[in-house]
Design a protein around this motif. Sequence first.
Motif, PDB file in Angstrom:
ATOM      1  N   TYR A  61       0.845  -1.190   0.000  1.00  0.00           N
ATOM      2  CA  TYR A  61       0.000   0.000   0.000  1.00  0.00           C
ATOM      3  C   TYR A  61       0.880   1.239   0.000  1.00  0.00           C
ATOM      4  O   TYR A  61       1.688   1.434   0.904  1.00  0.00           O
ATOM      5  CB  TYR A  61      -0.926   0.021   1.221  1.00  0.00           C
ATOM      6  N   CYS A  81      -4.090  -3.087   9.431  1.00  0.00           N
ATOM      7  CA  CYS A  81      -3.083  -4.101   9.104  1.00  0.00           C
ATOM      8  C   CYS A  81      -3.245  -5.329   9.991  1.00  0.00           C
ATOM      9  O   CYS A  81      -3.084  -6.453   9.517  1.00  0.00           O
ATOM     10  CB  CYS A  81      -1.681  -3.530   9.218  1.00  0.00           C
ATOM     11  N   LYS A  83      -5.976  -6.522  11.153  1.00  0.00           N
ATOM     12  CA  LYS A  83      -7.109  -7.287  10.630  1.00  0.00           C
ATOM     13  C   LYS A  83      -6.696  -8.069   9.381  1.00  0.00           C
ATOM     14  O   LYS A  83      -7.027  -9.242   9.238  1.00  0.00           O
ATOM     15  CB  LYS A  83      -8.279  -6.360  10.302  1.00  0.00           C
ATOM     16  N   LEU A  84      -5.994  -7.413   8.472  1.00  0.00           N
ATOM     17  CA  LEU A  84      -5.561  -8.090   7.251  1.00  0.00           C
ATOM     18  C   LEU A  84      -4.588  -9.225   7.573  1.00  0.00           C
ATOM     19  O   LEU A  84      -4.681 -10.313   7.017  1.00  0.00           O
ATOM     20  CB  LEU A  84      -4.915  -7.087   6.296  1.00  0.00           C
ATOM     21  N   HIS A  87      -5.885 -12.551   8.747  1.00  0.00           N
ATOM     22  CA  HIS A  87      -6.427 -13.404   7.690  1.00  0.00           C
ATOM     23  C   HIS A  87      -5.325 -14.004   6.813  1.00  0.00           C
ATOM     24  O   HIS A  87      -5.612 -14.542   5.748  1.00  0.00           O
ATOM     25  CB  HIS A  87      -7.419 -12.628   6.832  1.00  0.00           C
ATOM     26  N   LEU A  89      -2.423 -12.333   5.529  1.00  0.00           N
ATOM     27  CA  LEU A  89      -1.911 -11.438   4.493  1.00  0.00           C
ATOM     28  C   LEU A  89      -0.701 -10.680   5.023  1.00  0.00           C
ATOM     29  O   LEU A  89      -0.723 -10.189   6.152  1.00  0.00           O
ATOM     30  CB  LEU A  89      -3.006 -10.445   4.097  1.00  0.00           C
ATOM     31  N   VAL A  91       1.313  -7.315   4.816  1.00  0.00           N
ATOM     32  CA  VAL A  91       1.012  -5.951   4.382  1.00  0.00           C
ATOM     33  C   VAL A  91       2.281  -5.119   4.447  1.00  0.00           C
ATOM     34  O   VAL A  91       2.977  -5.105   5.465  1.00  0.00           O
ATOM     35  CB  VAL A  91      -0.086  -5.306   5.261  1.00  0.00           C
TER      36      VAL A  91
END
Length: 106
Positions: A61, A81, A83-84, A87, A89, A91
Motif C-alpha cells: 500500500y 493491518c 485485521k488483514l 487473515h 496477508l 502488508v
Amino acid sequence: MFQKPQPPTKWKTPLKADKFGPPAIVFPVRKFKDGNEDCLTLNLFKPKENCGVQPFPVMVYIHGGGFVSGSSREWGYKEACRKLVSHGLIVVTVNYRLGPFGLLFY
C-alpha cells in the motif's frame, strides 16, 4: 537539504524496527516541524502463525496525496493491518518524500 537519498548507516547490533518511521515534511511550511526529510521507510506487517494460508499473499500500500501530503501512519494502519494480517496477508506500507524534498534533486 534537497539531496538524493543516501544509504543507511550500518549498524552493529540488531535494528529494533517496531515503530513507524517519521512522516515526510508536509507543506505549507507551517507544518514543516511535523515531518522529517529522513522519512524513506518501509513498514512490514506479517502473520505470526500460518493462519491456514501458505505462501502468504502480499499487499503493498502506497499512500496517496499527490506527492504533497500523506503518510504511512494514516488510515489507522496498525488496526487495519492487524485485521488483514489475521487473515494471513502480509502488508507492506511505504513512506516517501513529499513536495520539493521528494523531487527537487532531479
